[in-house]
Design an enzyme around this catalytic site. Sequence first.
Site, PDB file in Angstrom:
ATOM      1  N   SER A 132      14.889  55.047  43.823  1.00 20.69           N
ATOM      2  CA  SER A 132      16.042  55.473  44.608  1.00 20.69           C
ATOM      3  C   SER A 132      16.675  54.267  45.275  1.00 20.69           C
ATOM      4  O   SER A 132      16.049  53.217  45.428  1.00 20.69           O
ATOM      5  CB  SER A 132      15.631  56.505  45.670  1.00 20.69           C
ATOM      6  OG  SER A 132      14.962  55.863  46.731  1.00 20.69           O
ATOM      7  N   GLU A 133      17.931  54.428  45.704  1.00 16.16           N
ATOM      8  CA  GLU A 133      18.658  53.293  46.274  1.00 16.16           C
ATOM      9  C   GLU A 133      18.071  52.825  47.596  1.00 16.16           C
ATOM     10  O   GLU A 133      18.365  51.731  48.041  1.00 16.16           O
ATOM     11  CB  GLU A 133      20.129  53.671  46.467  1.00 16.16           C
ATOM     12  CG  GLU A 133      20.860  53.798  45.144  1.00 16.16           C
ATOM     13  CD  GLU A 133      22.324  54.116  45.319  1.00 16.16           C
ATOM     14  OE1 GLU A 133      22.911  53.671  46.317  1.00 16.16           O
ATOM     15  OE2 GLU A 133      22.880  54.798  44.457  1.00 16.16           O
ATOM     16  N   ASN A 134      17.253  53.657  48.229  1.00 13.74           N
ATOM     17  CA  ASN A 134      16.642  53.202  49.472  1.00 13.74           C
ATOM     18  C   ASN A 134      15.258  52.611  49.223  1.00 13.74           C
ATOM     19  O   ASN A 134      14.465  52.453  50.151  1.00 13.74           O
ATOM     20  CB  ASN A 134      16.586  54.332  50.509  1.00 13.74           C
ATOM     21  CG  ASN A 134      15.903  55.577  49.973  1.00 13.74           C
ATOM     22  OD1 ASN A 134      15.503  55.623  48.816  1.00 13.74           O
ATOM     23  ND2 ASN A 134      15.750  56.581  50.811  1.00 13.74           N
TER      24      ASN A 134
END
Length: 201
Positions: free
Chosen positions: A45-47
């Site tokens: 995920s982007e985080n």
Amino acid sequence: KLTRDEMAQRVARDIPEGAYVNLGIGLPTRIANYLPADKEVFLHSENGLLGMGPKPQPGEEDPELINAGKEYVPMMRGGHLDICVLGAYQVSASGDLANWSTGAPDAIPAVGGAMDLAIGARQVVVMMDHLTRDGECKLVAQCSYPLTGVGCVSRIYTDLAVIDITDRGPVVREIFNGLSFEELQRITPVALTFQQLAESA
């Protein structure tokens, strides 16, 4: 045309065993629900989460584990990602990507990690509706919206077709639900060629 879940299933079929994959906000997050249990795929995920799975069952949500769309998920940048699947406002015939702003004065920019992903993933594919709500095609000769990345997109999955971006322009690999190539070309403002894949992955 395909439903959004059917689009997600179609993309999931092409994700290879052992791939490290980022699923962008919106439509691409649905892909996680259609990856076969017997296929080992690592979701990022982007985080910064790596190793996500499908949407957790009610009561099993962990508030500290979410994807870029703020949805619960169960339990990198620098070229470690094999594939990222992003949504888009527009993709150009040469693979330019516009997916963070429409450029309108009242538009809320949503840069997120898309710019890093567009240049950092080994393969960038887009999952989007072929047409906007107003009937405008999202595959265009040149993007009119602010760019996320230049020449980064290699394949587009729409609700009407699978299209590869190649050195000789967009090549249609698959058309869905009986739509003819001529009908697809009529609603697409860039020159297309058709070369069906011998066998879908």
